[in-house]
Write an enzyme that holds these catalytic residues in place. Structure first.
Site, PDB file in Angstrom:
ATOM      1  N   ASN A  53       1.310 -13.184 -15.950  1.00  0.00           N
ATOM      2  CA  ASN A  53       0.271 -12.377 -16.582  1.00  0.00           C
ATOM      3  C   ASN A  53      -0.288 -13.027 -17.849  1.00  0.00           C
ATOM      4  O   ASN A  53       0.451 -13.314 -18.792  1.00  0.00           O
ATOM      5  CB  ASN A  53       0.852 -10.991 -16.922  1.00  0.00           C
ATOM      6  N   HIS A 138       6.475   5.042 -13.528  1.00  0.00           N
ATOM      7  CA  HIS A 138       6.147   5.107 -14.954  1.00  0.00           C
ATOM      8  C   HIS A 138       5.418   6.400 -15.296  1.00  0.00           C
ATOM      9  O   HIS A 138       4.270   6.587 -14.887  1.00  0.00           O
ATOM     10  CB  HIS A 138       5.194   3.972 -15.327  1.00  0.00           C
ATOM     11  N   ARG A 163      10.631   6.367 -15.585  1.00  0.00           N
ATOM     12  CA  ARG A 163      10.569   5.809 -16.929  1.00  0.00           C
ATOM     13  C   ARG A 163       9.588   6.636 -17.729  1.00  0.00           C
ATOM     14  O   ARG A 163       8.507   6.948 -17.230  1.00  0.00           O
ATOM     15  CB  ARG A 163      10.087   4.355 -16.861  1.00  0.00           C
ATOM     16  N   TYR A 175       2.200   0.927 -26.525  1.00  0.00           N
ATOM     17  CA  TYR A 175       2.547   0.254 -25.270  1.00  0.00           C
ATOM     18  C   TYR A 175       2.873   1.289 -24.187  1.00  0.00           C
ATOM     19  O   TYR A 175       3.586   2.252 -24.432  1.00  0.00           O
ATOM     20  CB  TYR A 175       3.782  -0.659 -25.450  1.00  0.00           C
ATOM     21  N   ASP A 226      11.582   2.051 -22.050  1.00  0.00           N
ATOM     22  CA  ASP A 226      11.373   0.630 -22.351  1.00  0.00           C
ATOM     23  C   ASP A 226      11.021   0.462 -23.825  1.00  0.00           C
ATOM     24  O   ASP A 226       9.981   0.946 -24.280  1.00  0.00           O
ATOM     25  CB  ASP A 226      10.222   0.106 -21.464  1.00  0.00           C
ATOM     26  N   HIS A 228      10.433  -2.450 -25.138  1.00  0.00           N
ATOM     27  CA  HIS A 228       9.485  -3.563 -25.144  1.00  0.00           C
ATOM     28  C   HIS A 228       9.660  -4.496 -26.334  1.00  0.00           C
ATOM     29  O   HIS A 228       8.681  -4.897 -26.975  1.00  0.00           O
ATOM     30  CB  HIS A 228       8.043  -3.032 -25.053  1.00  0.00           C
ATOM     31  N   GLU A 252      15.645  -0.178 -22.000  1.00  0.00           N
ATOM     32  CA  GLU A 252      15.219  -1.540 -21.632  1.00  0.00           C
ATOM     33  C   GLU A 252      14.678  -2.305 -22.827  1.00  0.00           C
ATOM     34  O   GLU A 252      14.019  -1.727 -23.697  1.00  0.00           O
ATOM     35  CB  GLU A 252      14.135  -1.390 -20.557  1.00  0.00           C
ATOM     36  N   GLU A 278      13.154  -9.134 -18.245  1.00  0.00           N
ATOM     37  CA  GLU A 278      11.913  -9.348 -17.481  1.00  0.00           C
ATOM     38  C   GLU A 278      11.190 -10.617 -17.926  1.00  0.00           C
ATOM     39  O   GLU A 278      10.424 -11.185 -17.151  1.00  0.00           O
ATOM     40  CB  GLU A 278      10.986  -8.126 -17.546  1.00  0.00           C
ATOM     41  N   ARG A 299      17.039  -7.687 -15.435  1.00  0.00           N
ATOM     42  CA  ARG A 299      15.689  -7.400 -14.918  1.00  0.00           C
ATOM     43  C   ARG A 299      14.941  -8.633 -14.412  1.00  0.00           C
ATOM     44  O   ARG A 299      13.851  -8.529 -13.865  1.00  0.00           O
ATOM     45  CB  ARG A 299      14.864  -6.717 -16.016  1.00  0.00           C
ATOM     46  N   HIS A 328      12.180  -6.286 -12.488  1.00  0.00           N
ATOM     47  CA  HIS A 328      10.850  -6.021 -13.013  1.00  0.00           C
ATOM     48  C   HIS A 328       9.907  -5.781 -11.820  1.00  0.00           C
ATOM     49  O   HIS A 328       9.985  -6.478 -10.816  1.00  0.00           O
ATOM     50  CB  HIS A 328      10.409  -7.263 -13.790  1.00  0.00           C
ATOM     51  N   ASP A 332       1.600  -6.610 -12.518  1.00  0.00           N
ATOM     52  CA  ASP A 332       1.270  -8.033 -12.569  1.00  0.00           C
ATOM     53  C   ASP A 332       2.167  -8.865 -11.651  1.00  0.00           C
ATOM     54  O   ASP A 332       1.987 -10.069 -11.536  1.00  0.00           O
ATOM     55  CB  ASP A 332       1.301  -8.567 -14.012  1.00  0.00           C
ATOM     56  N   GLU A 355      11.989  -1.401 -10.290  1.00  0.00           N
ATOM     57  CA  GLU A 355      10.800  -0.822 -10.926  1.00  0.00           C
ATOM     58  C   GLU A 355       9.625  -0.864  -9.947  1.00  0.00           C
ATOM     59  O   GLU A 355       9.478  -1.808  -9.176  1.00  0.00           O
ATOM     60  CB  GLU A 355      10.444  -1.644 -12.174  1.00  0.00           C
ATOM     61  N   TRP A 418       4.878  -7.751 -29.232  1.00  0.00           N
ATOM     62  CA  TRP A 418       4.157  -6.724 -28.460  1.00  0.00           C
ATOM     63  C   TRP A 418       5.062  -6.162 -27.382  1.00  0.00           C
ATOM     64  O   TRP A 418       5.747  -6.854 -26.685  1.00  0.00           O
ATOM     65  CB  TRP A 418       2.889  -7.309 -27.816  1.00  0.00           C
TER      66      TRP A 418
HETATM   67  O1  EZ4 Z   1       4.632  -5.203 -20.190  1.00  0.00           O
HETATM   68  O2  EZ4 Z   1       4.651  -6.709 -16.962  1.00  0.00           O
HETATM   69  O3  EZ4 Z   1       8.790  -2.887 -17.724  1.00  0.00           O
HETATM   70  N1  EZ4 Z   1       7.678  -3.259 -17.618  1.00  0.00           N
HETATM   71  C1  EZ4 Z   1       6.998  -3.928 -18.540  1.00  0.00           C
HETATM   72  C2  EZ4 Z   1       5.618  -4.389 -18.171  1.00  0.00           C
HETATM   73  C3  EZ4 Z   1       5.186  -5.613 -18.975  1.00  0.00           C
HETATM   74  C4  EZ4 Z   1       4.150  -6.390 -18.221  1.00  0.00           C
HETATM   75  C5  EZ4 Z   1       3.733  -7.659 -18.964  1.00  0.00           C
HETATM   76  O4  EZ4 Z   1       2.927  -8.438 -18.165  1.00  0.00           O
HETATM   77  O5  EZ4 Z   1       7.488  -4.118 -19.613  1.00  0.00           O
HETATM   78  O6  EZ4 Z   1       4.706  -3.331 -18.316  1.00  0.00           O
HETATM   79 CO    CO Z   2       9.621  -3.804 -19.533  1.00  0.00          CO
END
Ligand code: EZ4
Ligand code: CO
Length: 418
Positions: A53, A138, A163, A175, A226, A228, A252, A278, A299, A328, A332, A355, A418
């Site tokens: 991605n 999600h 999630r 996010y 998550d 992130h 996560e 991931e 993941r 994961h 993407d 997921e 991010w």
């Molecule tokens: O942000 O795959 O758990 N899932 C994630 C995704 C990631 C994207 C990044 O390309 O964290 O949503």
């Molecule tokens: Co994630």
């Protein structure tokens, strides 16, 4: 006799297995995908996903310019040898671009070999350990109530695991939260969108969200979250501890894991199960995390970590330490990865969860597949190979469209994760 060139004289069935073409297909049915199509002399076609991605064309070039010339004339049946050739032979090891390119070749070859055997891919791995793979979807919302409504919708669709992410009050964009009625898709602009982040605000809302979700939906639904990569290790430990009463299936990416020992700090303070990986691309990214039992779920998935050949090794290593898989499965990762992953999930003894973020209808049309959802689980099909194909005519109608993932900054403007 040997002049240093690889042996390419092959006979009989090996001759039929010779790779005669390998092509990279870039398409954007709603979002970008890179696919490798390999064909043998006998006309068997295998597909591998190479989507990274926001950095798609780097992998496409790696394949087109550096890998494809090495494939022509080789025996598609020598999966392990080709894997070692591409990994060791590049001299420069690992990294997401290299490992996604190797994964595309590897998955295409597994697809071909399974089709030659006229067997579904899971059978080549050792057969089914289960019928369907538990999946999580999600749920997201602009506040706790909206997120809870979303969780309810997933439960009504039959999901057993969800999630949950909700917007952080005081931050313009969080996010995982969709804008308007559109499905959430993180890479939404040509250059990275700048977003604001505040961990202290985030740490206040998340326990309240899960407290409400347990009140609204009881204890039977599995809930996941998550982080992130936004928290420091000690902040992650605080959140993991605060979430304990709500019995998450996992927390996560609580903190970045380049320094794998960071997870020791979280473990020391909490029994909330942890998932990470991931963004990893090899077993070396999680060797300490697994051997020291600092995580519960890994993941790292097929497309970004060298394909089935490498992830199988990783999963076996994880199994020795009671770490389970939780691949994961964001949008993407193309349906080709999803198909391959579901065959893997059906076999792998230490499976945890998969997921699943739904692909758009345009994507589903470009990549016809035989996997399907029923009663909270995804089932791989029974057709030979991984069961995913590509409609190239349709794919050609969606040209590549440059998109990058957002970035995040702290209130003072400093770059953050991010
Ligand atoms: O942000 O795959 O758990 N899932 C994630 C995704 C990631 C994207 C990044 O390309 O964290 O949503
Ligand atoms: Co994630």
């Amino acid at each position: 006799m040997s002049d240093g060139t690889p042996q390419m004289q092959v006979e009989g069935s090996a001759r039929d297995r010779q790779i005669v073409s390998a092509r990279v297909i870039v398409t954007c049915p709603g979002r970008n995908f890179v696919t490798l199509r390999i064909e043998t002399r006998s006309g068997i076609v295998g597909l591998g996903d190479a989507t990274l991605n926001g950095r798609e064309l780097a992998v496409a070039s790696y394949l087109q310019d550096h890998v494809v010339p090495n494939l022509i004339g080789r025996d598609a049946g020598r999966i392990e040898d080709l894997w070692q050739f591409l990994y060791r032979g590049a001299y420069w090891r690992r990294g997401p671009v290299t490992m996604s390119a190797i994964a595309a070749v590897d998955v295409a070859l597994w697809d071909i070999v399974a089709k030659l055997a006229k067997l579904p891919l899971y059978q080549m791995l050792g057969g089914r350990s289960r019928e369907g793979a538990l999946v999580y979807g999600h749920a997201n919302g602009r506040d706790i109530a909206e997120t809870s409504d979303e969780v309810r919708r997933y439960i009504e669709k039959g999901f057993l695991a969800v999630r949950a992410q909700c917007a952080v009050p005081g931050l313009p964009k969080t996010y995982g939260i969709a804008v308007g009625a559109k499905a959430y898709e993180p890479a939404e602009s040509e250059l990275p969108l700048e977003t604001a982040w505040s961990t202290s605000k985030y740490l206040q809302i998340v326990p309240k969200l899960f407290e409400q979700l347990r009140v609204d939906h009881g204890n039977d639904i599995e809930l996941l979250h998550d982080g992130h990569h936004r928290m420091t290790p000690i902040e992650a430990a605080r959140l993991a501890r605060d979430l304990e009463p709500y019995r998450l299936f996992w927390l996560e990416d609580a903190t970045p894991a380049e320094n794998q020992r960071s997870f020791e700090i979280i473990r020391r303070h909490s029994v909330t199960p942890l998932a990470v990986g991931e963004v990893f691309n090899s077993i070396w990214d999680c060797k300490h995390l697994i051997s020291e039992q600092l995580i519960d779920y890994i993941r790292t998935t097929i497309v970004h970590a060298g394909g089935i050949t490498h992830v199988r090794r990783l999963a076996d290593f994880a199994g020795l330490h009671q770490v389970r898989t939780g691949f994961h499965g964001a949008t993407d990762l193309s349906p080709v990865t999803m198909g391959a992953a579901l065959h893997f999930d059906s076999w792998v003894p230490n499976f945890g969860i998969q997921e699943w973020m739904f692909h758009s209808q345009e994507t589903e049309d470009v990549f016809p597949h035989d996997y399907f959802f029923r009663d909270g689980r995804l089932f791989c099909g029974e057709s030979p190979g991984h069961g995913v194909s590509i409609d190239e005519k349709l794919a050609a109608r969606y040209p590549y469209s440059p998109r990058q993932l957002p970035v995040a900054r702290l209130p003072d403007g400093s770059m953050w994760d991010w």
